[in-house]
Design an enzyme around this catalytic site. Structure first.
Site, short mmCIF file in Angstrom:
data_model
loop_
_atom_site.label_atom_id
_atom_site.label_comp_id
_atom_site.label_asym_id
_atom_site.label_seq_id
_atom_site.Cartn_x
_atom_site.Cartn_y
_atom_site.Cartn_z
N ASP A 105 -6.45 -6.38 4.33
CA ASP A 105 -5.81 -5.06 4.37
C ASP A 105 -5.74 -4.54 5.80
O ASP A 105 -6.75 -4.22 6.41
CB ASP A 105 -6.67 -4.10 3.52
CG ASP A 105 -6.09 -2.71 3.42
OD1 ASP A 105 -6.62 -1.92 2.65
OD2 ASP A 105 -5.09 -2.41 4.12
N GLY A 106 -4.49 -4.48 6.30
CA GLY A 106 -4.30 -3.82 7.60
C GLY A 106 -3.56 -4.69 8.59
O GLY A 106 -4.05 -5.76 8.95
N GLY A 107 -2.38 -4.18 9.00
CA GLY A 107 -1.65 -4.89 10.07
C GLY A 107 -1.01 -6.19 9.62
O GLY A 107 -0.68 -7.05 10.44
N SER A 149 0.84 -1.20 0.00
CA SER A 149 0.00 0.00 0.00
C SER A 149 0.87 1.25 0.00
O SER A 149 1.69 1.43 0.92
CB SER A 149 -0.88 0.04 1.26
OG SER A 149 -1.38 1.36 1.44
N SER A 183 3.00 -0.35 6.07
CA SER A 183 4.12 0.00 6.97
C SER A 183 5.09 -1.16 7.16
O SER A 183 6.24 -0.94 7.58
CB SER A 183 3.57 0.45 8.32
OG SER A 183 2.70 -0.56 8.84
N MET A 205 -11.08 -5.81 5.73
CA MET A 205 -10.28 -4.89 6.53
C MET A 205 -9.95 -5.55 7.87
O MET A 205 -10.87 -5.95 8.60
CB MET A 205 -11.03 -3.58 6.76
CG MET A 205 -11.26 -2.74 5.51
SD MET A 205 -9.75 -2.34 4.63
CE MET A 205 -8.94 -1.29 5.82
N ASP A 236 -4.61 3.50 -1.68
CA ASP A 236 -5.61 3.80 -0.64
C ASP A 236 -6.16 5.22 -0.80
O ASP A 236 -5.47 6.19 -0.48
CB ASP A 236 -4.97 3.64 0.74
CG ASP A 236 -4.97 2.19 1.19
OD1 ASP A 236 -3.96 1.73 1.74
OD2 ASP A 236 -6.00 1.51 0.96
N HIS A 272 -1.29 -1.31 -4.17
CA HIS A 272 -2.55 -1.00 -3.47
C HIS A 272 -2.61 0.51 -3.24
O HIS A 272 -1.69 1.10 -2.67
CB HIS A 272 -2.61 -1.75 -2.13
CG HIS A 272 -3.92 -1.66 -1.44
ND1 HIS A 272 -5.03 -2.36 -1.83
CD2 HIS A 272 -4.30 -0.92 -0.37
CE1 HIS A 272 -6.04 -2.08 -1.02
NE2 HIS A 272 -5.63 -1.20 -0.13
N MET A 328 -11.98 4.52 0.00
CA MET A 328 -12.55 4.78 1.32
C MET A 328 -13.18 6.17 1.24
O MET A 328 -12.70 7.16 1.81
CB MET A 328 -11.46 4.70 2.40
CG MET A 328 -10.96 3.29 2.62
SD MET A 328 -9.38 3.17 3.47
CE MET A 328 -8.27 3.24 2.07
N HIS A 333 -8.43 1.16 -3.68
CA HIS A 333 -9.32 0.91 -2.53
C HIS A 333 -9.97 2.24 -2.16
O HIS A 333 -9.30 3.13 -1.62
CB HIS A 333 -8.47 0.35 -1.38
CG HIS A 333 -9.21 0.24 -0.08
ND1 HIS A 333 -8.55 0.07 1.12
CD2 HIS A 333 -10.53 0.30 0.23
CE1 HIS A 333 -9.44 0.01 2.10
NE2 HIS A 333 -10.64 0.15 1.58
N GLY A 392 -8.33 4.13 7.48
CA GLY A 392 -7.94 5.53 7.67
C GLY A 392 -6.45 5.72 7.85
O GLY A 392 -5.90 6.75 7.46
N PHE A 393 -5.80 4.70 8.43
CA PHE A 393 -4.38 4.92 8.75
C PHE A 393 -3.57 3.63 8.58
O PHE A 393 -4.08 2.54 8.79
CB PHE A 393 -4.23 5.42 10.20
CG PHE A 393 -4.97 6.70 10.45
CD1 PHE A 393 -6.28 6.66 10.93
CD2 PHE A 393 -4.39 7.92 10.14
CE1 PHE A 393 -6.99 7.85 11.11
CE2 PHE A 393 -5.10 9.11 10.32
CZ PHE A 393 -6.40 9.07 10.81
N GLY A 394 -2.30 3.78 8.20
CA GLY A 394 -1.40 2.64 8.18
C GLY A 394 -0.81 2.45 9.58
O GLY A 394 -1.07 3.24 10.48
N GLY A 395 -0.06 1.39 9.74
CA GLY A 395 0.67 1.18 10.99
C GLY A 395 -0.16 0.72 12.17
O GLY A 395 0.30 0.76 13.32
N MET A 438 -8.63 8.15 0.32
CA MET A 438 -9.39 8.58 1.50
C MET A 438 -9.87 10.02 1.31
O MET A 438 -9.14 10.85 0.78
CB MET A 438 -8.50 8.50 2.74
CG MET A 438 -7.97 7.10 3.00
SD MET A 438 -6.92 7.05 4.46
CE MET A 438 -6.27 5.39 4.30
C1 DX5 Z 1 -6.25 1.57 6.15
C2 DX5 Z 1 -5.29 1.33 5.02
C3 DX5 Z 1 -4.14 0.52 5.59
C4 DX5 Z 1 -3.04 0.29 4.63
C5 DX5 Z 1 -2.17 -0.82 5.14
O1 DX5 Z 1 -7.22 2.43 5.73
O2 DX5 Z 1 -5.93 0.65 3.96
O3 DX5 Z 1 -4.69 -0.70 6.01
O4 DX5 Z 1 -3.55 -0.07 3.40
O5 DX5 Z 1 -1.51 -0.32 6.22
P1 DX5 Z 1 -0.58 -1.23 7.16
O6 DX5 Z 1 -0.06 -2.39 6.33
O7 DX5 Z 1 0.53 -0.32 7.61
O8 DX5 Z 1 -1.48 -1.70 8.25
ZN ZN Z 2 -6.49 -0.29 1.60
#
Ligand code: DX5
Ligand code: ZN
Length: 240
Positions: free
Chosen positions: A197-199, A24, A220, A159, A51, A49, A90, A88, A164-167, A53
């Site tokens: 997607d996420g973590g 991403s 991240s 999800m 993202d 990917h 959002m 993606h 909304g946020f990475g990390g 927003m």
């Molecule tokens: C959330 C984003 C994140 C991103 C991935 O809205 O969609 O999930 O893509 O971020 P990481 O891999 O850092 O969780």
């Molecule tokens: Zn995403």
């Protein structure tokens, strides 16, 4: 079902579908996005990917169709083959910008069903433009809408963090939803990608694959690290 290793293991865990790593760019260096896309593809990325927003549907604001258009020429392998841009959304509403991203070169567009007043029509509009369509499910969002659109989509995006946020940290309840989504895909008999997607990290990606996922977003875990290839290789080793 016999697998690559010749052994017999339960069809649920021996997936003929190849795994895909989709970095991403949310976590990339925004001052060098073209270079970052080229570097992560050279490091082994399968998809990019993207993202999107709008600071309305989610509490953050990223990039629009013009950035997707600017990155499109960079989304290519060394041999010139294009690397899919996996958009993606959002955002709310969905339809107008979905079309703009398709014009900007998106290969897949996924959106959150709770962000569209007419989910089936939004999917139809994406497909009518020759683009692959996906639905994205937040951690507390049930999969029920798939009862009526699973035959029309190419991608289910689960999800494992709140958008909304990475990390952020992986939300374990997503594993149960991935299992449910895999069962729905198998019952549909359709070739639908199951993306998470996420973590996602090298130390949890195997658990996510065992639940039934075949495509993995990682932001991240990859960007900001000194060696993108080392991270992607460690993810692939965990999936092997
Ligand atoms: C959330 C984003 C994140 C991103 C991935 O809205 O969609 O999930 O893509 O971020 P990481 O891999 O850092 O969780
Ligand atoms: Zn995403």
């Amino acid at each position: 079902m016999a697998c690559e290793n010749g052994g017999f293991i339960h069809p649920d865990t021996c997936m003929s579908t190849p795994f895909r790593i989709a970095p991403s760019i949310l976590s990339a260096d925004f001052a060098r996005l073209g270079e970052e896309v080229r570097d992560v593809i050279q490091a082994g990325a399968d998809w990019i990917h993207f993202d999107v927003m709008d600071n309305h549907y989610v509490p953050n604001l990223t990039f629009g169709p013009m950035v997707c258009q600017a990155l499109k020429p960079h989304a290519r392998r060394a041999d010139g083959r294009p690397v899919p841009i996996d958009v993606h959304l959002m955002i709310q509403p969905v339809d107008a910008l979905a079309g703009a991203f398709i014009d900007a070169g998106a290969d897949l567009v996924s959106f959150h069903p709770d962000a569209s007043a007419h989910v089936h029509r939004s999917v139809q509009a994406i497909k009518a433009r020759g683009c692959q369509a996906g639905l994205t499910f937040n951690p507390a969002q049930p999969l029920d809408v798939l009862d009526w659109v699973i035959d029309d989509i190419d991608l289910i995006l689960i999800m494992s963090v709140n958008p909304g946020f990475g990390g952020q940290s992986f939300i374990d309840s997503a594993l149960r939803k991935i299992e449910q989504a895999r069962r729905r895909i198998e019952a549909s008999g359709k070739d639908i990608r199951l993306e998470v997607d996420g973590g996602i990290k090298a130390d949890n990606i195997r658990r996510v694959a065992d639940a039934g996922a075949d495509t993995f977003v990682a932001g991240s875990a990859i960007f900001g690290k000194p060696d993108y290839k080392a991270v992607i290789d460690s993810m692939r080793a965990a999936l092997a």
